[in-house]
Design an enzyme around this catalytic site. Structure first.
Site, mmCIF file in Angstrom:
data_model
loop_
_atom_site.group_PDB
_atom_site.id
_atom_site.type_symbol
_atom_site.label_atom_id
_atom_site.label_comp_id
_atom_site.label_asym_id
_atom_site.label_seq_id
_atom_site.Cartn_x
_atom_site.Cartn_y
_atom_site.Cartn_z
ATOM 1 N N HIS A 63 -12.398 -0.338 -3.995
ATOM 2 C CA HIS A 63 -12.010 1.021 -4.374
ATOM 3 C C HIS A 63 -11.942 1.214 -5.894
ATOM 4 O O HIS A 63 -11.841 2.357 -6.359
ATOM 5 C CB HIS A 63 -10.686 1.424 -3.709
ATOM 6 C CG HIS A 63 -9.464 0.739 -4.238
ATOM 7 N ND1 HIS A 63 -8.864 -0.331 -3.611
ATOM 8 C CD2 HIS A 63 -8.697 0.992 -5.337
ATOM 9 C CE1 HIS A 63 -7.779 -0.698 -4.283
ATOM 10 N NE2 HIS A 63 -7.668 0.089 -5.342
ATOM 11 N N ASP A 70 -12.404 -4.261 1.299
ATOM 12 C CA ASP A 70 -11.968 -3.826 -0.036
ATOM 13 C C ASP A 70 -12.226 -4.894 -1.103
ATOM 14 O O ASP A 70 -11.418 -5.071 -2.023
ATOM 15 C CB ASP A 70 -10.492 -3.417 -0.032
ATOM 16 C CG ASP A 70 -10.152 -2.481 -1.196
ATOM 17 O OD1 ASP A 70 -11.096 -1.940 -1.814
ATOM 18 O OD2 ASP A 70 -8.953 -2.314 -1.495
ATOM 19 N N SER A 125 -4.847 -3.081 -9.037
ATOM 20 C CA SER A 125 -5.820 -3.293 -7.968
ATOM 21 C C SER A 125 -6.932 -4.230 -8.410
ATOM 22 O O SER A 125 -7.559 -4.028 -9.463
ATOM 23 C CB SER A 125 -6.435 -1.957 -7.542
ATOM 24 O OG SER A 125 -5.464 -1.128 -6.969
#
Length: 436
Positions: A181, A212, A291
């Site tokens: 993402h 992911d 992230s």
């Protein structure tokens, strides 16, 4: 003669030599000297002594004692003359002088500082640093020092703006792991910012939206790859560090513990892919920008990829850490990365059955369909069976089954406990890779 000697007219009892009748003192009176003074009755006046030598000196001279050897006489020390001080006197004088000087200096310094004329030296002199400040390799500071050179910031420009996340170097030739993402909306290019502030262009080698995970490649030498740990060996309570660039603050390190293991998650944005995690839950502070960054254990080994957080804010609002963060287990992330580097895409692990709806009352997940040639059918499972546990993990929601299956590598053998009607049974299922 009446007891009186008158041979020469001198009375021995009278110092003056005169008869008592010649004006001398009478009986009971003290004798008189030549000067008219009173003298001792035991001694006569020498100057009036008729037997005295008229040519003898009036003073008595006592000759000095002869010096042995005939040398010079012993010198006589003048008691009033200055003398040279001894060692004891020198030490004593020096000590007194030092004490007086110190006291005077302290008084002057105090008066000077009280008057605002200077700044005192702050803090006491210290010796060797205490053990906690020596940053042993197993300390949190030692772990951070070891891992930070391998952590990067990833920036991806797109039509909607710039997306920023984190990543970490996994090979000396420039492969970097991050989240899908982070790069999903970009043109396949990224800017990688290293720990020392230098930058390099990166190319997206491949990505897997459902897990992911994405892989970026940079052309740069001298890179330091991370050391991988074993996410299956983690225990609740183990210390962990999250490293990355939260809120654009590069090289940020936060600490916490493993709060839970195999926490099944389903995440995704509206219109985007649905992502499933059997995640490592931690209370280390993780925010936007973390992230794709590494979650490391107490030995500095990467055990997870920080991916998502829980938040109490409404959709569309900026979320912040509330003590719940989730990381993809590194065993899963490493397997997906190897697939992407080797083939350009990742394999997806499946059990060969479909689930949906909600959990079953009393616990378990009902199989809505079983593929005839799939792993579940090969193990004897049928449509309508209720899966209660997968490798000991209880099933309460369809997400649990999908997320846990994705955690394992294709070819793994897992134990499935299921219920058919009122009977409980166990089956060994060999998981497979999706055909796509």
């Amino acid at each position: 003669m009446g007891g009186t000697d008158v041979t020469d007219g001198w009375d021995w009892r009278q110092p003056g030599g005169s008869p008592a009748s010649a004006g001398g003192p009478g009986p009971g009176q003290p004798p008189q000297g030549a000067g008219g003074g009173t003298t001792s009755p035991w001694w006569s006046d020498a100057l009036a002594d008729p037997w005295r030598d008229p040519y003898a000196p009036a003073a008595v001279v006592v000759p000095a004692a002869p010096v042995a050897g005939g040398g010079e006489p012993e010198p006589v020390t003048d008691p009033d003359a200055p003398t040279r001080p001894g060692l004891r006197q020198v030490v004593l004088i020096s000590l007194i002088t030092a004490l007086l000087a110190g006291s005077l200096g302290s008084a002057l310094t105090y008066a000077f500082l009280r008057g605002g004329g200077g700044v005192p030296t702050l803090g006491a002199q210290s010796g060797q640093a205490p053990a906690l400040a020596q940053r042993k390799p197993e300390s949190l500071a030692g772990v951070a020092e070891k891992v930070l050179p391998s952590v990067v910031t990833v920036r991806v420009a797109s039509l909607g703006g710039t997306s920023e996340g984190s990543g970490f170097v996994v090979s000396a030739d420039g492969h970097i792991i991050t989240n899908d993402h982070v790069v999903a909306d970009g043109p396949g290019k990224a800017t990688v910012v290293f720990n020392d502030g230098s930058t390099a262009p990166g190319t997206v080698v491949g990505q897997d939206p459902e897990s992911d995970i994405a892989v970026i490649k940079v052309t740069r030498t001298g890179l330091k790859p991370v050391e991988f740990g074993d996410s299956d060996a983690l225990a609740v309570g183990d210390p962990v560090l999250a490293i990355g660039s939260p809120l654009s603050l590069a090289n940020t390190v936060t600490a916490g513990i493993v709060s839970a293991l195999d926490r099944t998650m389903m995440a995704g944005e509206p219109g985007g892919p649905t992502r499933y995690y059997a995640a490592i839950q931690t209370d280390a502070a993780v925010n936007h920008g973390n992230s794709g960054g590494p979650l490391v254990d107490g030995a500095g080994r990467v055990v997870g990829v920080n991916s998502t957080i829980k938040s109490l804010v409404a959709d569309g609002q900026e979320a912040g850490n509330i003590g719940l963060a989730f990381a993809i287990p590194i065993n899963q992330a490493k397997r997906v990365t190897e697939d992407i580097i080797g083939t350009g895409k990742a394999r997806r692990t499946v059990i060969g059955a479909q689930v949906g709806g909600t959990g079953v009352s009393g616990g378990g997940v009902r199989l809505n369909g079983v593929e005839p040639a799939g792993p579940a059918a090969a193990a004897g499972l049928r449509t309508g069976d209720v899966v209660l546990r997968l490798d000991g993990h209880p099933m309460n929601d369809p997400t649990d089954l999908v997320a846990l299956v994705r955690k394992y590598a294709p070819g793994s053998v897992v134990t499935v406990e299921y219920r058919r009607g009122s009977n409980r049974q166990n089956a060994s299922v060999t998981l497979a890779a999706d055909a796509k």
